[in-house]
Design a protein around this motif. Structure first.
Motif, PDB file in Angstrom:
ATOM      1  N   PHE A   1      77.885 104.088  72.267  1.00 18.81           N
ATOM      2  CA  PHE A   1      78.116 103.564  73.612  1.00 18.81           C
ATOM      3  C   PHE A   1      77.185 102.405  73.918  1.00 18.81           C
ATOM      4  N   PHE A   2      75.868 102.585  73.675  1.00 17.19           N
ATOM      5  CA  PHE A   2      74.893 101.578  74.062  1.00 17.19           C
ATOM      6  C   PHE A   2      74.855 100.381  73.124  1.00 17.19           C
ATOM      7  N   THR A   3      75.447 100.491  71.929  1.00 16.15           N
ATOM      8  CA  THR A   3      75.514  99.352  71.022  1.00 16.15           C
ATOM      9  C   THR A   3      76.856  98.641  71.084  1.00 16.15           C
ATOM     10  N   SER A   4      77.814  99.214  71.799  1.00 15.07           N
ATOM     11  CA  SER A   4      79.116  98.575  71.966  1.00 15.07           C
ATOM     12  C   SER A   4      79.005  97.442  72.982  1.00 15.07           C
ATOM     13  N   PRO A   5      79.932  96.485  72.931  1.00 15.87           N
ATOM     14  CA  PRO A   5      79.889  95.381  73.906  1.00 15.87           C
ATOM     15  C   PRO A   5      79.927  95.859  75.358  1.00 15.87           C
ATOM     16  N   LEU A   6      80.767  96.867  75.631  1.00 11.10           N
ATOM     17  CA  LEU A   6      80.834  97.383  77.001  1.00 11.10           C
ATOM     18  C   LEU A   6      79.530  98.064  77.406  1.00 11.10           C
TER      19      LEU A   6
ATOM     20  N   SER B   1      74.499  97.995  80.475  1.00 10.82           N
ATOM     21  CA  SER B   1      73.034  98.075  80.540  1.00 10.82           C
ATOM     22  C   SER B   1      72.447  96.851  81.222  1.00 10.82           C
ATOM     23  N   TRP B   2      72.934  95.669  80.868  1.00 14.61           N
ATOM     24  CA  TRP B   2      72.431  94.452  81.506  1.00 14.61           C
ATOM     25  C   TRP B   2      72.826  94.393  82.978  1.00 14.61           C
ATOM     26  N   LEU B   3      74.061  94.789  83.278  1.00 14.42           N
ATOM     27  CA  LEU B   3      74.503  94.795  84.674  1.00 14.42           C
ATOM     28  C   LEU B   3      73.667  95.764  85.500  1.00 14.42           C
ATOM     29  N   HIS B   4      73.383  96.932  84.925  1.00 11.61           N
ATOM     30  CA  HIS B   4      72.574  97.926  85.629  1.00 11.61           C
ATOM     31  C   HIS B   4      71.164  97.402  85.865  1.00 11.61           C
ATOM     32  N   SER B   5      70.611  96.704  84.879  1.00  9.70           N
ATOM     33  CA  SER B   5      69.256  96.158  85.034  1.00  9.70           C
ATOM     34  C   SER B   5      69.214  95.043  86.061  1.00  9.70           C
ATOM     35  N   ILE B   6      70.326  94.326  86.223  1.00  9.31           N
ATOM     36  CA  ILE B   6      70.376  93.267  87.240  1.00  9.31           C
ATOM     37  C   ILE B   6      70.437  93.870  88.640  1.00  9.31           C
ATOM     38  N   PHE B   7      71.254  94.913  88.794  1.00  7.88           N
ATOM     39  CA  PHE B   7      71.353  95.572  90.093  1.00  7.88           C
ATOM     40  C   PHE B   7      70.100  96.380  90.406  1.00  7.88           C
ATOM     41  N   VAL B   8      69.397  96.835  89.387  1.00  7.44           N
ATOM     42  CA  VAL B   8      68.142  97.563  89.566  1.00  7.44           C
ATOM     43  C   VAL B   8      67.145  97.003  88.558  1.00  7.44           C
ATOM     44  N   PRO B   9      66.147  96.248  88.955  1.00  6.76           N
ATOM     45  CA  PRO B   9      65.835  95.882  90.339  1.00  6.76           C
ATOM     46  C   PRO B   9      65.809  94.378  90.598  1.00  6.76           C
ATOM     47  N   TRP B  10      66.343  93.518  89.702  1.00  9.24           N
ATOM     48  CA  TRP B  10      66.103  92.089  89.844  1.00  9.24           C
ATOM     49  C   TRP B  10      66.783  91.483  91.068  1.00  9.24           C
TER      50      TRP B  10
ATOM     51  N   LEU C   1      80.097 104.835  92.249  1.00 11.12           N
ATOM     52  CA  LEU C   1      81.051 104.206  91.337  1.00 11.12           C
ATOM     53  C   LEU C   1      80.340 103.471  90.208  1.00 11.12           C
ATOM     54  N   GLU C   2      79.252 102.779  90.536  1.00  6.12           N
ATOM     55  CA  GLU C   2      78.536 102.004  89.521  1.00  6.12           C
ATOM     56  C   GLU C   2      77.915 102.886  88.446  1.00  6.12           C
ATOM     57  N   SER C   3      77.572 104.123  88.793  1.00 12.42           N
ATOM     58  CA  SER C   3      76.880 105.016  87.860  1.00 12.42           C
ATOM     59  C   SER C   3      77.833 105.869  87.025  1.00 12.42           C
ATOM     60  N   ILE C   4      79.135 105.746  87.237  1.00 12.50           N
ATOM     61  CA  ILE C   4      80.098 106.567  86.490  1.00 12.50           C
ATOM     62  C   ILE C   4      79.944 106.445  84.973  1.00 12.50           C
ATOM     63  N   PRO C   5      79.683 105.246  84.396  1.00 10.68           N
ATOM     64  CA  PRO C   5      79.522 105.160  82.928  1.00 10.68           C
ATOM     65  C   PRO C   5      78.459 106.086  82.356  1.00 10.68           C
ATOM     66  N   PHE C   6      77.481 106.502  83.158  1.00  5.46           N
ATOM     67  CA  PHE C   6      76.461 107.423  82.649  1.00  5.46           C
ATOM     68  C   PHE C   6      77.064 108.773  82.268  1.00  5.46           C
ATOM     69  N   LEU C   7      78.195 109.124  82.856  1.00  4.88           N
ATOM     70  CA  LEU C   7      78.857 110.384  82.503  1.00  4.88           C
ATOM     71  C   LEU C   7      79.440 110.345  81.094  1.00  4.88           C
ATOM     72  N   PHE C   8      79.617 109.139  80.542  1.00  4.40           N
ATOM     73  CA  PHE C   8      80.197 108.988  79.208  1.00  4.40           C
ATOM     74  C   PHE C   8      79.193 108.437  78.204  1.00  4.40           C
ATOM     75  N   ALA C   9      77.939 108.307  78.605  1.00  3.43           N
ATOM     76  CA  ALA C   9      76.929 107.687  77.743  1.00  3.43           C
ATOM     77  C   ALA C   9      76.103 108.695  76.963  1.00  3.43           C
ATOM     78  N   TYR C  10      76.412 109.983  77.094  1.00  5.67           N
ATOM     79  CA  TYR C  10      75.605 111.018  76.437  1.00  5.67           C
ATOM     80  C   TYR C  10      76.511 111.969  75.661  1.00  5.67           C
ATOM     81  N   GLU C  11      75.925 112.610  74.672  1.00  9.64           N
ATOM     82  CA  GLU C  11      76.628 113.573  73.829  1.00  9.64           C
ATOM     83  C   GLU C  11      75.731 114.783  73.612  1.00  9.64           C
TER      84      GLU C  11
END
Length: 301
Positions: free
Chosen positions: A142-147, A152-161, A114-124
């Protein structure tokens, strides 16, 4: 091979521990398949193949994220399981079971997916040829938008901090408990038999070695990628535009290399710290030749 050996339950480890270790081996194998072989070998060296279709490429990007997250959080849950088994006597009988381990691993897998679902919409698509979409590149929108930035920050917190912090906490508590228990045991046994071999203390020492080597190896090999991600995010350097000589790009790629290397180290750690695992590994490696020798001897007779 590691999965086969651990599944046989002949390494002197509890069934619960073997379950977590098998899961860690599966996650490591997924990293070698999706992140290394498919992405870095087929993706770069077999252009305009099945792996270059945009849909397939995006799917593999999604699997890359899942593989890494599974490897991280399975290691964390293994560390927590060892902490409960050693430090929590009341909770141990209920938590340290194969059924609980399976439920925890399945829950972690579902959350990771579930956490990785945004990666399906992050590429073109990189390009369109004959109405077919080829390749995939990151969407700057996608990567410059607030969401996108929040993800990106949430993902970096869960992996690996967060995993780093949890593993350090559980390891420190576990090792402190083991050292305290050993001190009490030596005091009870008395000074006159200190020279004798204590199997209980020896077992605890092996537990410390296995736990510390797995966790410290993971933290050291992931540290470069974690620091690189934070530095590029803080300095706002996340897109290199083909400048492969940029220090940030080199640090990022070196971090990825060490991350993928961490998936290969567990077998070496098991072999180095567990004598029964080394014995089982030797049997697995020599079994085909031993069986062939038996067949040859039968034919000669």
């Amino acid at each position: 091979m590691t999965m086969v050996i651990l599944s046989r339950r002949n390494c002197g480890l509890s069934e619960c521990t073997c379950t977590y270790m098998v899961a860690m081996a599966i996650a490591a194998l997924m990293i070698l398949i999706f992140n290394v072989t498919v992405h870095h070998v087929f993706g770069y060296h077999f252009t305009h193949s099945f792996f270059s279709y945009t849909g397939v490429c995006m799917l593999f990007k999604y699997m890359n994220s899942i593989s890494l997250l599974m490897a991280v959080w399975f290691t964390v849950m293994f560390t927590f399981d060892r902490y409960v088994a050693i430090c929590c006597e009341r909770l141990k009988t209920k938590y340290c079971t194969v059924k609980t381990a399976a439920a925890v691993l399945m829950s972690i897998t579902a959350l990771v997916c579930l956490e990785s679902i945004p990666f399906l919409f992050a590429y073109e698509p990189e390009k369109i040829i004959d109405n077919l979409q080829w390749g995939c590149r990151t969407k700057l929108i996608f990567f410059t938008s607030p969401l996108g930035v929040a993800f990106s920050w949430l993902h970096s917190i869960f992996v690996p901090w967060i995993p780093f912090s949890l593993m350090l906490l559980f390891n420190c508590l576990t090792i402190r408990r083991i050292l305290f228990a050993n001190k009490i045991r030596r005091a009870i046994r008395g000074r006159n038999i200190e020279c004798q071999r204590d199997e209980e203390v020896e077992s605890r020492r092996k537990s410390i070695i296995l736990l510390f080597t797995i966790s410290s190896s993971f933290i050291l090999l992931w540290l470069t990628a974690a620091v690189s991600f934070l530095s590029t995010r803080i300095t706002n350097i996340s897109h290199y535009r083909g400048d492969f000589a940029a220090p940030a790009y080199i640090a990022t790629e070196a971090g990825y290399m060490l991350m993928y290397l961490s998936s290969c180290t567990n077998v070496c750690i098991y072999a180095a710290t567990q004598s029964k695992f080394r014995h089982e590994l030797k049997e697995v490696l020599t079994f085909p030749w031993s069986y062939l020798l038996i067949l040859v001897n039968r034919k000669e007779k």
